[in-house]
Scaffold this active site. Structure first.
Site, mmCIF file in Angstrom:
data_model
loop_
_atom_site.group_PDB
_atom_site.id
_atom_site.type_symbol
_atom_site.label_atom_id
_atom_site.label_comp_id
_atom_site.label_asym_id
_atom_site.label_seq_id
_atom_site.Cartn_x
_atom_site.Cartn_y
_atom_site.Cartn_z
ATOM 1 N N GLY A 224 48.783 17.247 -52.755
ATOM 2 C CA GLY A 224 47.460 17.848 -52.874
ATOM 3 C C GLY A 224 47.615 19.328 -53.160
ATOM 4 N N HIS B 39 42.411 18.027 -45.677
ATOM 5 C CA HIS B 39 43.335 19.171 -45.682
ATOM 6 C C HIS B 39 42.990 20.114 -46.838
ATOM 7 C CE1 HIS B 39 47.477 21.035 -45.239
ATOM 8 N NE2 HIS B 39 47.134 21.426 -46.434
ATOM 9 N N GLU B 40 42.718 19.544 -48.033
ATOM 10 C CA GLU B 40 42.433 20.386 -49.211
ATOM 11 C C GLU B 40 41.064 21.057 -49.101
ATOM 12 O OE1 GLU B 40 46.111 19.325 -50.273
ATOM 13 O OE2 GLU B 40 44.877 21.058 -50.780
ATOM 14 N N HIS C 243 41.134 24.165 -47.185
ATOM 15 C CA HIS C 243 41.619 25.355 -47.917
ATOM 16 C C HIS C 243 40.451 26.080 -48.586
ATOM 17 C CE1 HIS C 243 45.960 25.363 -47.558
ATOM 18 N NE2 HIS C 243 46.068 24.113 -47.950
ATOM 19 N N GLN D 42 44.816 28.049 -53.021
ATOM 20 C CA GLN D 42 46.267 28.263 -52.864
ATOM 21 C C GLN D 42 46.896 28.923 -54.083
ATOM 22 O OE1 GLN D 42 46.731 23.919 -51.550
ATOM 23 N NE2 GLN D 42 48.356 24.934 -50.396
ATOM 24 N N CYS E 179 52.196 22.081 -45.302
ATOM 25 C CA CYS E 179 51.326 22.756 -46.272
ATOM 26 C C CYS E 179 52.188 23.608 -47.197
ATOM 27 C CB CYS E 179 50.323 23.642 -45.536
ATOM 28 S SG CYS E 179 49.192 24.496 -46.651
ATOM 29 N N LEU E 180 51.893 23.548 -48.474
ATOM 30 C CA LEU E 180 52.689 24.313 -49.441
ATOM 31 C C LEU E 180 52.509 25.816 -49.219
ATOM 32 C CD1 LEU E 180 51.926 22.103 -52.555
ATOM 33 C CD2 LEU E 180 53.985 22.092 -51.120
HETATM 34 O O1 K2U Z 1 47.589 21.531 -49.476
HETATM 35 C C1 K2U Z 1 48.807 21.549 -49.523
HETATM 36 O O2 K2U Z 1 49.490 22.500 -49.159
HETATM 37 C C2 K2U Z 1 49.555 20.290 -49.965
HETATM 38 C C3 K2U Z 1 49.762 19.495 -48.719
HETATM 39 C C4 K2U Z 1 48.778 18.393 -48.699
HETATM 40 C C5 K2U Z 1 48.895 17.562 -47.467
HETATM 41 C C6 K2U Z 1 49.356 18.062 -46.251
HETATM 42 C C7 K2U Z 1 49.437 17.219 -45.136
HETATM 43 C C8 K2U Z 1 49.047 15.903 -45.236
HETATM 44 C C9 K2U Z 1 48.578 15.430 -46.441
HETATM 45 C C10 K2U Z 1 48.506 16.253 -47.542
HETATM 46 C C11 K2U Z 1 51.198 19.008 -48.599
HETATM 47 O O3 K2U Z 1 52.083 20.047 -48.453
HETATM 48 S S1 K2U Z 1 51.818 18.118 -49.916
HETATM 49 C C12 K2U Z 1 53.429 17.812 -49.267
HETATM 50 C C13 K2U Z 1 53.429 16.475 -48.625
HETATM 51 C C14 K2U Z 1 54.079 15.477 -49.300
HETATM 52 C C15 K2U Z 1 54.044 14.187 -48.790
HETATM 53 C C16 K2U Z 1 53.353 13.896 -47.604
HETATM 54 C C17 K2U Z 1 52.682 14.914 -46.927
HETATM 55 C C18 K2U Z 1 52.729 16.229 -47.441
HETATM 56 ZN ZN ZN Z 2 47.776 23.010 -47.590
#
Ligand code: K2U
Ligand code: ZN
Length: 163
Positions: A45, A132-133, A136, A50, A90-91
């Site tokens: 996501g 989560h998105e 943000h 971001q 979270c990225l």
């Molecule tokens: O928004 C973001 O930073 C991307 C997030 C999205 C996300 C976080 C937690 C749970 C679900 C989605 C993640 O960093 S994407 C990395 C990731 C990859 C596989 C599974 C969970 C998170």
């Molecule tokens: Zn995030």
């Protein structure tokens, strides 16, 4: 093209995004660049906040084959129920993971890149990712859901890594 992802403690991550009114080619290239940036991270996501664009745009792809991109514009959660707790990352908050409680399933109303309205029902990982998105877009990162003590401990790790 790949966009730079803001990371804590960057205050711009706290910005509240504005609704999208014009569905033009500029929006289409933002979505394209956000998807490219998300796949490259890799992530499932990414919110426009971001990448320092303060518009209500998120991209998501929770598919195994990374071939089911979803774009939610001006999204609103119109129904939610249940509860689920999962470990989130979270990225924008590198190397930190914490358990977050979210609604188990949600119904979302949004517009696509053409501005057409659609509704979507989601549960499990997709529901977690959408919540989560959308956080943000109102300046919230997952750490903000933690108790002050847990958040302090998490941020201390972040400071240590930054040194
Ligand atoms: O928004 C973001 O930073 C991307 C997030 C999205 C996300 C976080 C937690 C749970 C679900 C989605 C993640 O960093 S994407 C990395 C990731 C990859 C596989 C599974 C969970 C998170
Ligand atoms: Zn995030």
């Amino acid at each position: 093209m790949k966009l730079d992802i803001l990371t804590l403690p960057d205050k711009r991550l706290k910005t509240v995004a504005q609704p999208v009114e014009i569905f033009d080619n500029e929006l289409k290239s933002l979505v394209k660049n956000m998807l490219e940036t998300m796949y490259d991270a890799p992530g499932i996501g990414l919110a426009a906040t971001q990448v320092d664009v303060h518009k209500q745009v998120v991209v998501i792809d929770v598919s195994e084959e990374k071939n089911q991109p979803l774009c939610l514009i001006n999204a609103k959660i119109i129904k939610k129920g249940g509860q689920q707790i999962s470990e989130e990352g979270c990225l924008s908050v590198p190397e930190i993971y914490a358990k977050v409680k979210r609604a188990e399933f949600i119904e979302v109303e949004a517009q696509n890149e053409q501005g057409e309205y659609f509704t979507l029902e989601a549960d499990e990982l997709l529901a977690i990712c959408i919540q989560h998105e959308l956080d943000h877009l109102i300046g919230i990162v997952f750490l903000d859901h933690l108790s002050p003590l847990k958040r302090k401990m998490a941020l201390k790790k972040l400071e240590k890594d930054a040194r």
